[in-house]
Motif scaffolding. Structure first.
Motif, mmCIF file in Angstrom:
data_model
loop_
_atom_site.group_PDB
_atom_site.id
_atom_site.type_symbol
_atom_site.label_atom_id
_atom_site.label_comp_id
_atom_site.label_asym_id
_atom_site.label_seq_id
_atom_site.Cartn_x
_atom_site.Cartn_y
_atom_site.Cartn_z
ATOM 1 N N LEU A 45 -7.066 -3.642 -46.080
ATOM 2 C CA LEU A 45 -7.819 -5.025 -45.509
ATOM 3 C C LEU A 45 -8.650 -6.113 -45.334
ATOM 4 C CD1 LEU A 45 -6.025 -7.152 -45.737
ATOM 5 C CD2 LEU A 45 -4.553 -6.873 -43.772
ATOM 6 N N ALA A 46 -9.557 -5.592 -44.352
ATOM 7 C CA ALA A 46 -10.746 -5.527 -44.272
ATOM 8 C C ALA A 46 -12.185 -5.790 -44.966
ATOM 9 C CB ALA A 46 -11.289 -4.656 -42.871
ATOM 10 N N GLU A 47 -11.633 -4.737 -45.822
ATOM 11 C CA GLU A 47 -12.846 -4.765 -46.702
ATOM 12 C C GLU A 47 -12.722 -5.535 -47.346
ATOM 13 O OE1 GLU A 47 -12.175 -0.440 -48.113
ATOM 14 O OE2 GLU A 47 -14.168 -0.327 -46.417
ATOM 15 N N GLU A 48 -11.485 -5.989 -48.689
ATOM 16 C CA GLU A 48 -10.559 -7.077 -49.445
ATOM 17 C C GLU A 48 -11.235 -8.262 -48.953
ATOM 18 O OE1 GLU A 48 -6.767 -6.550 -50.418
ATOM 19 O OE2 GLU A 48 -6.868 -4.523 -51.066
ATOM 20 N N ILE A 49 -10.920 -9.022 -47.518
ATOM 21 C CA ILE A 49 -11.320 -9.891 -47.174
ATOM 22 C C ILE A 49 -12.512 -10.013 -47.571
ATOM 23 C CG2 ILE A 49 -11.302 -11.411 -45.048
ATOM 24 C CD1 ILE A 49 -8.508 -10.982 -44.104
ATOM 25 N N ASP A 50 -13.720 -8.826 -46.957
ATOM 26 C CA ASP A 50 -15.002 -9.377 -47.016
ATOM 27 C C ASP A 50 -15.912 -9.085 -48.861
ATOM 28 O OD1 ASP A 50 -17.357 -8.429 -46.383
ATOM 29 O OD2 ASP A 50 -17.900 -6.303 -47.302
ATOM 30 N N THR A 51 -14.764 -8.884 -49.591
ATOM 31 C CA THR A 51 -15.196 -8.814 -50.779
ATOM 32 C C THR A 51 -14.658 -10.510 -51.607
ATOM 33 O OG1 THR A 51 -14.670 -6.229 -50.962
ATOM 34 C CG2 THR A 51 -14.515 -8.183 -53.038
ATOM 35 N N ILE A 52 -13.698 -10.956 -50.944
ATOM 36 C CA ILE A 52 -13.749 -12.478 -51.144
ATOM 37 C C ILE A 52 -14.662 -13.261 -50.598
ATOM 38 C CG2 ILE A 52 -12.492 -14.276 -50.153
ATOM 39 C CD1 ILE A 52 -10.010 -12.605 -50.094
ATOM 40 N N TYR A 53 -15.294 -13.194 -49.628
ATOM 41 C CA TYR A 53 -16.256 -13.735 -48.680
ATOM 42 C C TYR A 53 -17.837 -13.877 -49.314
ATOM 43 C CZ TYR A 53 -13.467 -16.570 -45.895
ATOM 44 O OH TYR A 53 -12.807 -17.593 -45.169
ATOM 45 N N GLN A 54 -17.918 -12.082 -49.790
ATOM 46 C CA GLN A 54 -19.302 -11.578 -50.469
ATOM 47 C C GLN A 54 -19.796 -12.170 -51.811
ATOM 48 O OE1 GLN A 54 -20.356 -8.017 -49.943
ATOM 49 N NE2 GLN A 54 -20.281 -7.531 -47.643
ATOM 50 N N SER A 55 -18.244 -12.386 -52.732
ATOM 51 C CA SER A 55 -18.471 -12.553 -53.926
ATOM 52 C C SER A 55 -18.769 -14.211 -54.609
ATOM 53 C CB SER A 55 -16.473 -12.879 -54.850
ATOM 54 O OG SER A 55 -16.166 -12.986 -56.057
ATOM 55 N N ASP A 56 -19.836 -14.406 -55.392
ATOM 56 C CA ASP A 56 -20.698 -15.567 -55.516
ATOM 57 C C ASP A 56 -19.212 -16.882 -56.213
ATOM 58 O OD1 ASP A 56 -22.696 -15.319 -54.354
ATOM 59 O OD2 ASP A 56 -24.115 -14.757 -56.258
ATOM 60 N N GLN A 57 -18.495 -15.714 -56.970
ATOM 61 C CA GLN A 57 -17.117 -16.643 -57.616
ATOM 62 C C GLN A 57 -16.521 -17.091 -56.510
ATOM 63 O OE1 GLN A 57 -16.005 -13.226 -60.050
ATOM 64 N NE2 GLN A 57 -16.756 -13.726 -61.682
ATOM 65 N N THR A 58 -15.540 -16.376 -55.089
ATOM 66 C CA THR A 58 -14.674 -16.862 -54.870
ATOM 67 C C THR A 58 -15.810 -18.086 -53.923
ATOM 68 O OG1 THR A 58 -15.042 -14.764 -53.681
ATOM 69 C CG2 THR A 58 -13.291 -15.479 -55.004
ATOM 70 N N ALA A 59 -16.844 -17.410 -53.139
ATOM 71 C CA ALA A 59 -17.502 -17.877 -51.603
ATOM 72 C C ALA A 59 -19.007 -18.068 -52.558
ATOM 73 C CB ALA A 59 -17.525 -17.189 -50.350
ATOM 74 N N PRO A 60 -18.381 -19.118 -53.327
ATOM 75 C CA PRO A 60 -20.452 -19.630 -53.735
ATOM 76 C C PRO A 60 -20.945 -19.721 -52.713
ATOM 77 C CG PRO A 60 -19.026 -21.300 -53.916
ATOM 78 C CD PRO A 60 -17.652 -20.038 -53.729
ATOM 79 N N PRO A 61 -22.983 -20.487 -52.496
ATOM 80 C CA PRO A 61 -23.685 -20.752 -52.188
ATOM 81 C C PRO A 61 -23.284 -21.806 -51.758
ATOM 82 C CG PRO A 61 -24.907 -19.122 -53.756
ATOM 83 C CD PRO A 61 -23.201 -19.105 -54.325
ATOM 84 N N GLY A 62 -23.255 -22.388 -50.617
ATOM 85 C CA GLY A 62 -22.724 -23.836 -49.917
ATOM 86 C C GLY A 62 -21.067 -23.692 -50.240
ATOM 87 N N TRP A 63 -20.199 -22.555 -49.925
ATOM 88 C CA TRP A 63 -19.135 -23.250 -49.521
ATOM 89 C C TRP A 63 -18.804 -23.339 -48.286
ATOM 90 C CZ3 TRP A 63 -16.775 -20.519 -45.774
ATOM 91 C CH2 TRP A 63 -16.966 -19.338 -44.863
ATOM 92 N N HIS A 64 -19.473 -22.820 -47.497
ATOM 93 C CA HIS A 64 -19.309 -22.944 -45.715
ATOM 94 C C HIS A 64 -19.148 -24.794 -45.644
ATOM 95 C CE1 HIS A 64 -23.293 -22.642 -45.881
ATOM 96 N NE2 HIS A 64 -23.558 -23.667 -44.935
ATOM 97 N N LEU A 65 -19.414 -25.811 -46.985
ATOM 98 C CA LEU A 65 -19.286 -27.250 -46.937
ATOM 99 C C LEU A 65 -18.511 -27.777 -47.295
ATOM 100 C CD1 LEU A 65 -24.196 -27.841 -47.364
ATOM 101 C CD2 LEU A 65 -22.448 -27.440 -45.053
ATOM 102 N N LYS A 66 -18.076 -26.814 -48.226
ATOM 103 C CA LYS A 66 -16.919 -27.588 -49.583
ATOM 104 C C LYS A 66 -15.507 -27.659 -48.287
ATOM 105 C CE LYS A 66 -19.790 -27.074 -52.641
ATOM 106 N NZ LYS A 66 -20.201 -25.751 -54.360
#
Length: 108
Positions: A45-66
């Motif tokens: 599960l931790a690896e799956e969540i890590d993948t979500i936040y590493q992916s540019d599709q699900t967490a593109p640059p600037g995701w933290h501002l939106k």
């Protein structure tokens, strides 16, 4: 497992005491053996969540501002945690987001 995924694992591990349900069937079938322990599915599960936040599709640059994108990421984390049988989904997604804001921020 990378360093950030391990950090997520430690966060998820704190919620195991509160979990009543056993590992869901999906995690049992993905396991390498029938004798895998609970921490193994938490690692997955931790690896799956890590993948979500590493992916540019699900967490593109600037995701933290939106705000909307942050909301969608929290929802994804809650879905995966629920599917894994964890309880206290809101607290999990909040703790994961706090961690992600420190370790997964991408700037263009």
């Amino acid at each position: 497992m990378n360093e950030r995924a391990y950090g997520l694992y430690k966060i998820l591990e704190t919620f195991l005491e509160d979990t009543i349900e056993e590992t869901r069937e999906e995690y049992k079938t993905k396991a390498s053996s029938e004798h895998d322990t609970v921490p193994n599915w938490v690692l997955q599960l931790a690896e799956e969540i890590d993948t979500i936040y590493q992916s540019d599709q699900t967490a593109p640059p600037g995701w933290h501002l939106k705000e909307q994108l942050k909301k969608e990421l929290r929802q994804d984390v809650r879905k995966k945690a629920h599917h894994a049988g964890l309880n206290d989904l809101i607290s999990i997604s909040t703790r994961v987001e706090d961690y992600a804001l420190k370790h997964y921020v991408k700037v263009a």
